[in-house]
Motif scaffolding. Structure first.
Motif, PDB file in Angstrom:
ATOM      1  N   LEU A   1      -5.196  -0.287   3.296  1.00  0.00           N
ATOM      2  CA  LEU A   1      -6.156   0.405   2.422  1.00  0.00           C
ATOM      3  C   LEU A   1      -7.579  -0.023   2.745  1.00  0.00           C
ATOM      4  O   LEU A   1      -8.493   0.805   2.804  1.00  0.00           O
ATOM      5  CB  LEU A   1      -5.853   0.094   0.944  1.00  0.00           C
ATOM      6  N   ASP A   2      -7.765  -1.317   2.961  1.00  0.00           N
ATOM      7  CA  ASP A   2      -9.096  -1.858   3.219  1.00  0.00           C
ATOM      8  C   ASP A   2      -9.593  -1.494   4.612  1.00  0.00           C
ATOM      9  O   ASP A   2     -10.799  -1.436   4.846  1.00  0.00           O
ATOM     10  CB  ASP A   2      -9.081  -3.379   3.032  1.00  0.00           C
ATOM     11  N   ARG A   3      -8.666  -1.244   5.534  1.00  0.00           N
ATOM     12  CA  ARG A   3      -9.071  -0.841   6.881  1.00  0.00           C
ATOM     13  C   ARG A   3      -9.775   0.513   6.847  1.00  0.00           C
ATOM     14  O   ARG A   3     -10.672   0.789   7.646  1.00  0.00           O
ATOM     15  CB  ARG A   3      -7.850  -0.786   7.804  1.00  0.00           C
ATOM     16  N   GLU A   4      -9.375   1.362   5.904  1.00  0.00           N
ATOM     17  CA  GLU A   4      -9.941   2.711   5.808  1.00  0.00           C
ATOM     18  C   GLU A   4     -11.395   2.694   5.330  1.00  0.00           C
ATOM     19  O   GLU A   4     -12.214   3.477   5.799  1.00  0.00           O
ATOM     20  CB  GLU A   4      -9.094   3.568   4.857  1.00  0.00           C
ATOM     21  N   ILE A   5     -11.715   1.798   4.375  1.00  0.00           N
ATOM     22  CA  ILE A   5     -13.053   1.863   3.763  1.00  0.00           C
ATOM     23  C   ILE A   5     -13.720   0.495   3.616  1.00  0.00           C
ATOM     24  O   ILE A   5     -14.738   0.373   2.940  1.00  0.00           O
ATOM     25  CB  ILE A   5     -13.004   2.553   2.376  1.00  0.00           C
ATOM     26  N   GLY A   6     -13.142  -0.540   4.237  1.00  0.00           N
ATOM     27  CA  GLY A   6     -13.718  -1.881   4.076  1.00  0.00           C
ATOM     28  C   GLY A   6     -13.630  -2.700   5.343  1.00  0.00           C
ATOM     29  O   GLY A   6     -13.751  -2.173   6.452  1.00  0.00           O
ATOM     30  N   ASP A   7     -13.379  -3.995   5.160  1.00  0.00           N
ATOM     31  CA  ASP A   7     -13.361  -4.935   6.282  1.00  0.00           C
ATOM     32  C   ASP A   7     -11.955  -5.252   6.781  1.00  0.00           C
ATOM     33  O   ASP A   7     -11.801  -6.127   7.636  1.00  0.00           O
ATOM     34  CB  ASP A   7     -14.035  -6.251   5.872  1.00  0.00           C
ATOM     35  N   ALA A   8     -10.952  -4.608   6.222  1.00  0.00           N
ATOM     36  CA  ALA A   8      -9.546  -4.825   6.624  1.00  0.00           C
ATOM     37  C   ALA A   8      -9.092  -6.266   6.377  1.00  0.00           C
ATOM     38  O   ALA A   8      -8.244  -6.783   7.105  1.00  0.00           O
ATOM     39  CB  ALA A   8      -9.339  -4.432   8.083  1.00  0.00           C
ATOM     40  N   ASP A   9      -9.661  -6.903   5.330  1.00  0.00           N
ATOM     41  CA  ASP A   9      -9.265  -8.293   5.064  1.00  0.00           C
ATOM     42  C   ASP A   9      -8.816  -8.526   3.615  1.00  0.00           C
ATOM     43  O   ASP A   9      -8.508  -9.664   3.244  1.00  0.00           O
ATOM     44  CB  ASP A   9     -10.414  -9.249   5.404  1.00  0.00           C
ATOM     45  N   HIS A  10      -8.752  -7.477   2.810  1.00  0.00           N
ATOM     46  CA  HIS A  10      -8.445  -7.676   1.390  1.00  0.00           C
ATOM     47  C   HIS A  10      -7.030  -8.218   1.199  1.00  0.00           C
ATOM     48  O   HIS A  10      -6.819  -9.137   0.397  1.00  0.00           O
ATOM     49  CB  HIS A  10      -8.624  -6.363   0.618  1.00  0.00           C
TER      50      HIS A  10
END
Length: 208
Positions: free
Chosen positions: A29-38
């Motif tokens: 999910l975080d890869r789509e709109i963030g840093d991919a580290d959540h």
């Protein structure tokens, strides 16, 4: 019916297991709109909490929550560490010295935690953040103060899921996702999702 400090400890232990199991999902999910580290950050932080819990399991609920918050602050990177750390530290303030909580006390505890997140992150409902899920939870709990703790949490979980999914069509207005503008539309917010998972673990701990 009350929620005991043993159930609070169970909640936090279960949360560690949940974030371990859901690490890849949250990361995607975080890869789509963030840093991919959540996902990685939530798993790392709650594993540290799980390691710490035996040393405070016999303490009062406030101490357990404050220790959780301090541990998350020191072990999670990115935005989620300060936000979740603040949530637990603020949640602890009204439950210091308490060994169990009724629904009114639990609701205040969670509201204090949410207020801490709002003050720290400056997000509002509709910004496509964890606040959207927390708002769904708190609105539900405040409407259900005359039923059992478990039934209130169960209804709030259903509302939390709706609130989490409501972030999909939103355009992000806070955090890394906001840099994407309209490209953030169509993706479920990772923070809203981890909040849903955290709260569902609380409901499940009470079921045990």
């Amino acid at each position: 019916m009350t929620i005991t400090k043993q159930q609070i400890v169970q909640w936090l232990e279960d949360s560690a297991d949940v974030f371990q199991n859901e690490q890849d999902f949250l990361t995607e999910l975080d890869r789509e709109i963030g840093d991919a580290d959540h996902g990685l950050n939530m798993n790392r932080g709650f594993q540290k909490v799980k390691e710490k819990l035996p040393s405070v399991a016999d303490k009062d609920i406030g101490t357990i929550l404050k220790t959780t918050g301090m541990t998350l602050l020191s072990s999670i990177g990115g935005a989620s560490g300060p936000l979740y750390g603040t949530f637990f530290i603020r949640a602890a303030t009204s439950v210091m010295s308490k060994e169990e909580l009724n629904l009114v006390e639990l609701t205040k505890m969670l509201q204090d935690g949410m207020d801490g997140i709002v003050q720290r992150g400056k997000a509002e409902v509709g910004d496509k953040t964890m606040i959207d899920t927390w708002n769904g939870i708190m609105t539900s709990l405040k409407q259900d103060q005359n039923i059992s703790v478990y039934d209130a949490l169960n209804t709030a979980v259903a509302n939390a899921e709706v609130a989490m999914k409501s972030t999909i069509p939103m355009q992000a207005r806070k955090g890394r996702a906001s840099y994407l503008g309209e490209r953030s539309i169509g993706h479920q917010d990772p923070g809203a999702t981890s909040t849903y998972l955290l709260f569902t673990a609380l409901r499940n701990a009470l079921a045990q």
